[in-house]
Design a protein around this motif. Structure first.
Motif, PDB file in Angstrom:
ATOM      1  N   VAL A 274       0.852  -1.190   0.000  1.00  0.00           N
ATOM      2  CA  VAL A 274       0.000   0.000   0.000  1.00  0.00           C
ATOM      3  C   VAL A 274       0.887   1.238   0.000  1.00  0.00           C
ATOM      4  N   THR A 275       0.372   2.320  -0.547  1.00  0.00           N
ATOM      5  CA  THR A 275       0.989   3.621  -0.300  1.00  0.00           C
ATOM      6  C   THR A 275       0.302   4.212   0.917  1.00  0.00           C
ATOM      7  N   GLY A 276       0.950   5.178   1.538  1.00  0.00           N
ATOM      8  CA  GLY A 276       0.451   5.671   2.817  1.00  0.00           C
ATOM      9  C   GLY A 276       1.027   4.808   3.920  1.00  0.00           C
ATOM     10  N   SER A 277       0.172   4.217   4.725  1.00  0.00           N
ATOM     11  CA  SER A 277       0.625   3.352   5.822  1.00  0.00           C
ATOM     12  C   SER A 277      -0.351   2.198   5.977  1.00  0.00           C
ATOM     13  N   ILE A 278       0.065   1.194   6.739  1.00  0.00           N
ATOM     14  CA  ILE A 278      -0.817   0.048   6.972  1.00  0.00           C
ATOM     15  C   ILE A 278      -2.067   0.479   7.728  1.00  0.00           C
ATOM     16  N   SER A 279      -1.913   1.417   8.635  1.00  0.00           N
ATOM     17  CA  SER A 279      -3.062   1.875   9.420  1.00  0.00           C
ATOM     18  C   SER A 279      -3.941   2.858   8.662  1.00  0.00           C
ATOM     19  N   ASN A 280      -3.387   3.447   7.586  1.00  0.00           N
ATOM     20  CA  ASN A 280      -4.162   4.406   6.787  1.00  0.00           C
ATOM     21  C   ASN A 280      -3.733   4.294   5.324  1.00  0.00           C
TER      22      ASN A 280
ATOM     23  N   PRO B 139      10.399  -5.072  -5.741  1.00  0.00           N
ATOM     24  CA  PRO B 139      11.384  -4.110  -5.223  1.00  0.00           C
ATOM     25  C   PRO B 139      10.704  -2.926  -4.536  1.00  0.00           C
ATOM     26  N   ASP B 140      11.424  -2.325  -3.626  1.00  0.00           N
ATOM     27  CA  ASP B 140      10.983  -1.093  -2.961  1.00  0.00           C
ATOM     28  C   ASP B 140      12.127  -0.092  -3.020  1.00  0.00           C
ATOM     29  N   PRO B 141      11.936   1.036  -3.682  1.00  0.00           N
ATOM     30  CA  PRO B 141      10.697   1.512  -4.294  1.00  0.00           C
ATOM     31  C   PRO B 141      10.351   0.760  -5.577  1.00  0.00           C
ATOM     32  N   LEU B 142       9.091   0.877  -5.964  1.00  0.00           N
ATOM     33  CA  LEU B 142       8.620   0.239  -7.185  1.00  0.00           C
ATOM     34  C   LEU B 142       9.119   1.045  -8.383  1.00  0.00           C
ATOM     35  N   PRO B 143       9.760   0.401  -9.368  1.00  0.00           N
ATOM     36  CA  PRO B 143      10.252   1.159 -10.536  1.00  0.00           C
ATOM     37  C   PRO B 143       9.127   1.904 -11.247  1.00  0.00           C
TER      38      PRO B 143
ATOM     39  N   ARG C 189       7.512   4.834  -3.676  1.00  0.00           N
ATOM     40  CA  ARG C 189       7.717   4.273  -2.346  1.00  0.00           C
ATOM     41  C   ARG C 189       6.396   3.717  -1.828  1.00  0.00           C
ATOM     42  N   TYR C 190       6.464   2.574  -1.176  1.00  0.00           N
ATOM     43  CA  TYR C 190       5.252   1.966  -0.656  1.00  0.00           C
ATOM     44  C   TYR C 190       5.597   1.100   0.548  1.00  0.00           C
ATOM     45  N   VAL C 191       4.570   0.588   1.205  1.00  0.00           N
ATOM     46  CA  VAL C 191       4.746  -0.274   2.370  1.00  0.00           C
ATOM     47  C   VAL C 191       4.401  -1.703   1.964  1.00  0.00           C
ATOM     48  N   GLN C 192       5.358  -2.615   2.133  1.00  0.00           N
ATOM     49  CA  GLN C 192       5.118  -4.016   1.808  1.00  0.00           C
ATOM     50  C   GLN C 192       4.306  -4.666   2.920  1.00  0.00           C
ATOM     51  N   VAL C 193       3.321  -5.485   2.526  1.00  0.00           N
ATOM     52  CA  VAL C 193       2.462  -6.144   3.503  1.00  0.00           C
ATOM     53  C   VAL C 193       2.471  -7.650   3.261  1.00  0.00           C
ATOM     54  N   GLN C 194       2.008  -8.383   4.281  1.00  0.00           N
ATOM     55  CA  GLN C 194       1.873  -9.818   4.145  1.00  0.00           C
ATOM     56  C   GLN C 194       0.814 -10.104   3.074  1.00  0.00           C
ATOM     57  N   PRO C 195       1.165 -10.818   2.007  1.00  0.00           N
ATOM     58  CA  PRO C 195       0.209 -11.000   0.902  1.00  0.00           C
ATOM     59  C   PRO C 195      -0.820 -12.090   1.202  1.00  0.00           C
ATOM     60  N   THR C 196      -1.729 -11.753   2.121  1.00  0.00           N
ATOM     61  CA  THR C 196      -2.747 -12.722   2.534  1.00  0.00           C
ATOM     62  C   THR C 196      -4.166 -12.210   2.305  1.00  0.00           C
ATOM     63  N   VAL C 197      -4.296 -10.949   1.864  1.00  0.00           N
ATOM     64  CA  VAL C 197      -5.620 -10.335   1.708  1.00  0.00           C
ATOM     65  C   VAL C 197      -6.009 -10.323   0.233  1.00  0.00           C
ATOM     66  N   VAL C 198      -7.212 -10.768  -0.053  1.00  0.00           N
ATOM     67  CA  VAL C 198      -7.761 -10.743  -1.405  1.00  0.00           C
ATOM     68  C   VAL C 198      -8.748  -9.585  -1.503  1.00  0.00           C
TER      69      VAL C 198
END
Length: 351
Positions: free
Chosen positions: A220-226, A278-282, A296-305
């Motif tokens: 996500v861009t921003g943050s996990i909480s927002n 990659p981070d940042p994403l090209p 630039r982005y925040v990498q998350v656990q890829p478990t959400v559909v």
């Protein structure tokens, strides 16, 4: 040239380039009305062509010079009378559908441009006439009359110059939206018969064909909480999570709901290799060709559909336009998401 000077030129009967093309505003449904007509929305490059006394000039939507990249189109436009100014869409056909990637290759082909044009010739699908063969401006002429003049002008033109279809029949519009998408039609453009051509103004409507499908949230861009926007992926046939696109900004309720489901990336889950993107994403991944900065982005656990709405512009195994985030699907596993198929397989066209 300043907008004020261009307006003054138009008032004096002169169309100075660059010209800001008339634009369309997105609509959620195709409106109906006795004064409305509809045209296919082509998946190509918008271009205004000036047939000048000493040659041809092709201008992009942003005002850039496209002339060196399309020698096949400039040669075709040269067959028209000097003074003509045309508006339309540049497209390249391959295996029965438009291929946007082949348009982009024109800009990077360099000395190979002529060979590329010979192997994959472009077509100029025309939908408006801004000045006639005598150089007279038609901006204030009703669309129905501009279209009639354009049809006459193209009657004996080279085959690469094509008049776009137009209809007032909603049944035909429905056919375009359900069957023509396989050929690269993105939707329809809605215009008024009596409408004038207003450069730079959003006086038309556009409706994009979209279908709902699923993808995996990988960042996500921003943050996990927002979270602000969502970076999406799908597994390929080898089980690797591949980046496929990015959403439009989320609404506040969507942010709050998604934030409760996201988790920070846990490296051991990926056997200490890290996130597969990659981070940042090209910039070439995220499609920011007009602003080529890495994302630039925040990498998350890829478990959400997530359920998303996408259009037909799916190339190089990515959605070229930003997609619409609809909702999370906690009832689905990431392995329920369709696999990422090969380049020749596009599962997102309408049946």
């Amino acid at each position: 040239m300043s907008p004020a000077r261009r307006r003054a030129g138009a008032a004096a009967g002169v169309l100075w380039r660059p010209v800001a093309p008339m634009l369309a505003v997105s609509v959620d449904a195709v409106p109906e009305g006795p004064d409305l007509v509809y045209e296919p929305k082509w998946d190509g490059w918008r271009a205004i062509a000036f047939r000048e006394a000493d040659g041809v000039y092709l201008q992009s939507r942003a005002g850039r010079n496209l002339t060196p990249y399309f020698p096949d189109i400039t040669r075709a436009v040269r067959a028209l009378p000097p003074g003509v100014v045309l508006d339309g869409e540049l497209v390249v056909w391959q295996r029965g559908r438009t291929n946007f990637a082949l348009l982009q290759r024109r800009v990077t082909a360099g000395r190979g441009t002529l060979q590329l044009a010979a192997r994959h010739p472009a077509h100029y699908v025309l939908f408006d006439l801004l000045a006639d063969a005598s150089g007279q401006l038609l901006l204030d002429t009703p669309l129905v009359e501009r279209r009639a003049q354009l049809a006459c002008l193209l009657a004996d033109a080279p085959a690469q110059l094509t008049l776009t279809p137009q209809t007032d029949d909603m049944a035909e519009v429905g056919q375009w939206l359900t069957t023509w998408t396989a050929a690269g039609i993105e939707g329809v453009v809605i215009k008024r018969r009596a409408g004038r051509y207003t450069p730079g103004r959003r006086g038309w409507g556009k409706f994009r064909t979209r279908v709902t499908t699923e993808a995996i949230v990988g960042g996500v861009t921003g943050s996990i909480s927002n979270p602000d926007t969502v970076l999406l992926g799908r597994f390929d046939r080898r089980g690797r999570l591949r980046y496929t696109g990015r959403t439009h900004p989320l609404g506040t309720p969507q942010r709050l709901e998604l934030a409760t489901l996201l988790s920070p990336l846990i490296l051991p889950h990926w056997h200490a290799v890290g996130h597969p993107w990659p981070d940042p994403l090209p910039a070439s991944w995220s499609g920011q060709f007009d602003r080529p900065e890495p994302l630039r982005y925040v990498q998350v656990q890829p478990t959400v559909v997530a359920d998303i709405k996408v259009d037909t512009s799916f190339e190089h195994q990515r959605w070229r336009h930003r997609v619409q985030y609809a909702r999370p699907r906690p009832d689905l596993s990431v392995y329920d998401v369709p696999l990422l198929l090969g380049e020749e397989e596009n599962p997102f066209t309408m049946p």
